[in-house]
Design an enzyme around this catalytic site. Structure first.
Site, PDB file in Angstrom:
ATOM      1  N   ARG A  11      -0.154  -6.595  -3.182  1.00 56.89           N
ATOM      2  CA  ARG A  11       0.220  -6.103  -1.846  1.00 56.89           C
ATOM      3  C   ARG A  11       1.714  -6.349  -1.680  1.00 56.89           C
ATOM      4  O   ARG A  11       2.156  -7.507  -1.725  1.00 56.89           O
ATOM      5  CB  ARG A  11      -0.577  -6.808  -0.747  1.00 56.89           C
ATOM      6  CG  ARG A  11      -0.002  -6.529   0.645  1.00 56.89           C
ATOM      7  CD  ARG A  11      -0.943  -6.891   1.772  1.00 56.89           C
ATOM      8  NE  ARG A  11      -2.037  -5.949   1.865  1.00 56.89           N
ATOM      9  CZ  ARG A  11      -2.867  -5.863   2.908  1.00 56.89           C
ATOM     10  NH1 ARG A  11      -2.722  -6.669   3.946  1.00 56.89           N
ATOM     11  NH2 ARG A  11      -3.842  -4.980   2.919  1.00 56.89           N
ATOM     12  N   HIS A  28      -2.052   3.055   0.993  1.00 59.37           N
ATOM     13  CA  HIS A  28      -3.125   2.043   1.059  1.00 59.37           C
ATOM     14  C   HIS A  28      -4.374   2.668   0.425  1.00 59.37           C
ATOM     15  O   HIS A  28      -5.358   2.944   1.110  1.00 59.37           O
ATOM     16  CB  HIS A  28      -3.366   1.637   2.509  1.00 59.37           C
ATOM     17  CG  HIS A  28      -4.114   0.336   2.670  1.00 59.37           C
ATOM     18  ND1 HIS A  28      -4.602  -0.386   1.590  1.00 59.37           N
ATOM     19  CD2 HIS A  28      -4.460  -0.370   3.784  1.00 59.37           C
ATOM     20  CE1 HIS A  28      -5.206  -1.468   2.043  1.00 59.37           C
ATOM     21  NE2 HIS A  28      -5.140  -1.487   3.359  1.00 59.37           N
ATOM     22  N   GLN A  33      -7.975   1.225   0.929  1.00 60.29           N
ATOM     23  CA  GLN A  33      -8.501   1.499   2.271  1.00 60.29           C
ATOM     24  C   GLN A  33      -9.109   2.897   2.319  1.00 60.29           C
ATOM     25  O   GLN A  33     -10.216   3.098   2.840  1.00 60.29           O
ATOM     26  CB  GLN A  33      -7.355   1.382   3.295  1.00 60.29           C
ATOM     27  CG  GLN A  33      -7.793   1.619   4.722  1.00 60.29           C
ATOM     28  CD  GLN A  33      -8.691   0.505   5.244  1.00 60.29           C
ATOM     29  OE1 GLN A  33      -8.372  -0.671   5.144  1.00 60.29           O
ATOM     30  NE2 GLN A  33      -9.827   0.875   5.799  1.00 60.29           N
ATOM     31  N   ASP A  58      -4.440   3.549  13.634  1.00 66.47           N
ATOM     32  CA  ASP A  58      -3.833   2.374  12.977  1.00 66.47           C
ATOM     33  C   ASP A  58      -2.730   1.864  13.903  1.00 66.47           C
ATOM     34  O   ASP A  58      -2.304   2.577  14.827  1.00 66.47           O
ATOM     35  CB  ASP A  58      -3.266   2.784  11.604  1.00 66.47           C
ATOM     36  CG  ASP A  58      -2.682   1.620  10.811  1.00 66.47           C
ATOM     37  OD1 ASP A  58      -2.962   0.449  11.144  1.00 66.47           O
ATOM     38  OD2 ASP A  58      -1.943   1.877   9.832  1.00 66.47           O
ATOM     39  N   CYS A  92      -8.454   0.979  10.314  1.00 65.34           N
ATOM     40  CA  CYS A  92      -8.413   0.124   9.119  1.00 65.34           C
ATOM     41  C   CYS A  92      -8.419  -1.358   9.466  1.00 65.34           C
ATOM     42  O   CYS A  92      -8.797  -2.178   8.645  1.00 65.34           O
ATOM     43  CB  CYS A  92      -7.189   0.459   8.282  1.00 65.34           C
ATOM     44  SG  CYS A  92      -5.651   0.350   9.223  1.00 65.34           S
ATOM     45  N   ARG A 139     -14.809  -2.004   2.256  1.00 64.61           N
ATOM     46  CA  ARG A 139     -13.680  -2.353   1.383  1.00 64.61           C
ATOM     47  C   ARG A 139     -14.220  -3.074   0.144  1.00 64.61           C
ATOM     48  O   ARG A 139     -13.810  -2.804  -0.984  1.00 64.61           O
ATOM     49  CB  ARG A 139     -12.699  -3.278   2.120  1.00 64.61           C
ATOM     50  CG  ARG A 139     -11.911  -2.638   3.246  1.00 64.61           C
ATOM     51  CD  ARG A 139     -10.913  -1.630   2.744  1.00 64.61           C
ATOM     52  NE  ARG A 139      -9.993  -2.176   1.746  1.00 64.61           N
ATOM     53  CZ  ARG A 139      -8.896  -2.878   2.022  1.00 64.61           C
ATOM     54  NH1 ARG A 139      -8.537  -3.065   3.268  1.00 64.61           N
ATOM     55  NH2 ARG A 139      -8.122  -3.341   1.054  1.00 64.61           N
TER      56      ARG A 139
HETATM   57  N1   CP Z   1      -7.199  -3.098   6.404  1.00 67.50           N
HETATM   58  C1   CP Z   1      -6.577  -4.079   5.721  1.00 67.50           C
HETATM   59  O1   CP Z   1      -5.984  -3.864   4.654  1.00 67.50           O
HETATM   60  O2   CP Z   1      -6.680  -5.311   6.283  1.00 67.50           O
HETATM   61  P1   CP Z   1      -5.906  -6.618   5.843  1.00 67.50           P
HETATM   62  O3   CP Z   1      -4.454  -6.419   6.148  1.00 67.50           O
HETATM   63  O4   CP Z   1      -6.528  -7.715   6.646  1.00 67.50           O
HETATM   64  O5   CP Z   1      -6.102  -6.841   4.368  1.00 67.50           O
HETATM   65  N1  NVA Z   2      -0.240   0.295   8.591  1.00 67.84           N
HETATM   66  C1  NVA Z   2      -0.700  -1.063   8.593  1.00 67.84           C
HETATM   67  C2  NVA Z   2      -1.990  -1.186   7.857  1.00 67.84           C
HETATM   68  C3  NVA Z   2      -2.575  -2.567   7.795  1.00 67.84           C
HETATM   69  C4  NVA Z   2      -3.834  -2.645   6.989  1.00 67.84           C
HETATM   70  C5  NVA Z   2       0.366  -1.954   7.973  1.00 67.84           C
HETATM   71  O1  NVA Z   2       0.963  -1.552   6.971  1.00 67.84           O
HETATM   72  O2  NVA Z   2       0.607  -3.040   8.489  1.00 67.84           O
END
Ligand code: CP
Ligand code: NVA
Length: 301
Positions: free
Chosen positions: A100, A127, A130, A220, A260, A288
């Site tokens: 990440r 993502h 997701q 989101d 998400c 997930r």
């Molecule tokens: N939706 C998602 O990726 O959640 P987290 O940021 O908690 O991993």
């Molecule tokens: N768009 C959001 C998604 C989190 C899962 C972010 O990048 O923070």
């Protein structure tokens, strides 16, 4: 050796195969307790996470393997060790790596140096894990993904981009509704449209009437991780784009609401909608894990 950095790293057939496997794993988890026995997953996080971290770790354990959590604050990446050296070294210990990151280029750089599969666990651009889980949820709830209309109301960034790309493979029509300045990049829309060989329609508009005809309404946060300083400005810019009861009511009668997570009730969505009867957010979060179990089993052959 295969990576999953971009939704398009899977063909449409492979995506569908992974979704089918995920459904099997969800229905009969005991049959898969040894699928990845002895395998080790490393998970590097440059940003916070609840779902991604726990769903990957629990999923790997359920498949007979184990997982190591690596915060960028604690490993040498955080002190400037090159991502390429990190990829070279970690891939000598691990069987699969989840990353990440902020920049998509960093995820690509890690993969380029890695001799084991690398999975994108979210970056500023995409993502894809997701989106896989989201397709699984739509399949469960709507019976079919192809031909359904998803309307995403919110910032046209990582989650929206992956919905376009993964949706294009699956035949899902995707429309993003966002204020001017927050619409997805033209290039993303063009690439998604070009890949939608199934004839799926990829659109973007600032007009809230774009929610009409939605089988799925998706939202989101308005300020993503790394954009905390813009949060105040974004609250103003997104005014009127909250998915509240009135806006959600313009979607189809049997529309479901997806997010998400994490969510900000009272900003991008009202509590009434996200906690209401049409919301499937916790199935989405659960999926997930099932989708990623299937993905890891696929990548590790
Ligand atoms: N939706 C998602 O990726 O959640 P987290 O940021 O908690 O991993
Ligand atoms: N768009 C959001 C998604 C989190 C899962 C972010 O990048 O923070």
């Amino acid at each position: 050796m295969r990576h999953f950095l971009h939704d398009f790293d899977l063909s449409a057939a492979e995506q569908s195969q992974i979704l089918d496997l995920a459904l099997k794993m969800k229905a009969t988890p005991d049959e898969f307790r040894q699928t990845l026995a002895g395998k080790v997953l490393g998970m590097i996080f440059m940003k916070s996470s609840t779902r991604t971290r726990v769903s990957f770790e629990a999923g790997m354990i359920q498949l007979g393997g184990s997982a190591i959590f690596l915060s960028s604050r604690d490993i040498q990446i955080g002190r400037g060790e090159p991502i390429s050296d990190t990829g070279e070294v970690l891939s000598r210990y691990l069987d699969v790596i989840m990353f990440r990151a902020f920049a998509h280029a960093d995820v690509q750089a890690l993969a380029a140096a890695s001799s084991v599969p690398v999975i994108n666990g979210l970056d500023d651009y995409l993502h894809p894990c997701q989106a896989l889980a989201d397709l699984l949820t739509i399949k469960e709830r709507k019976g079919e993904v192809a031909g359904k209309q998803l309307v995403y109301v919110g910032d046209g960034n990582n989650v929206a981009n992956s919905l376009y790309f993964a949706g294009a493979l699956a035949g899902l029509n995707v429309r993003v509704v966002a204020p001017e300045g927050y619409l997805p990049e033209t290039k993303v829309l063009e690439e998604a449209s070009a890949a939608a060989s199934s004839g799926a329609c990829m659109e973007a508009t600032s007009d809230l009437a774009g929610i009409e005809g939605a089988d799925i309404v998706y939202s989101d946060v308005w300020a993503s991780m790394g954009q905390e300083e813009e949060a105040k400005q974004r609250l103003k810019d997104f005014e009127g784009y909250q998915v509240d009861k009135a806006l959600f009511g313009r979607a189809k009668n049997d529309a479901i609401f997806m997010h998400c997570l994490p969510a900000h009730r009272g900003e991008e969505v009202s509590a009434e909608v996200i906690d209401g009867p049409a919301s499937v957010i916790f199935d989405q979060a659960e999926n997930r894990m099932h989708a990623q179990k299937a993905l890891m089993a696929f990548l590790l052959g």
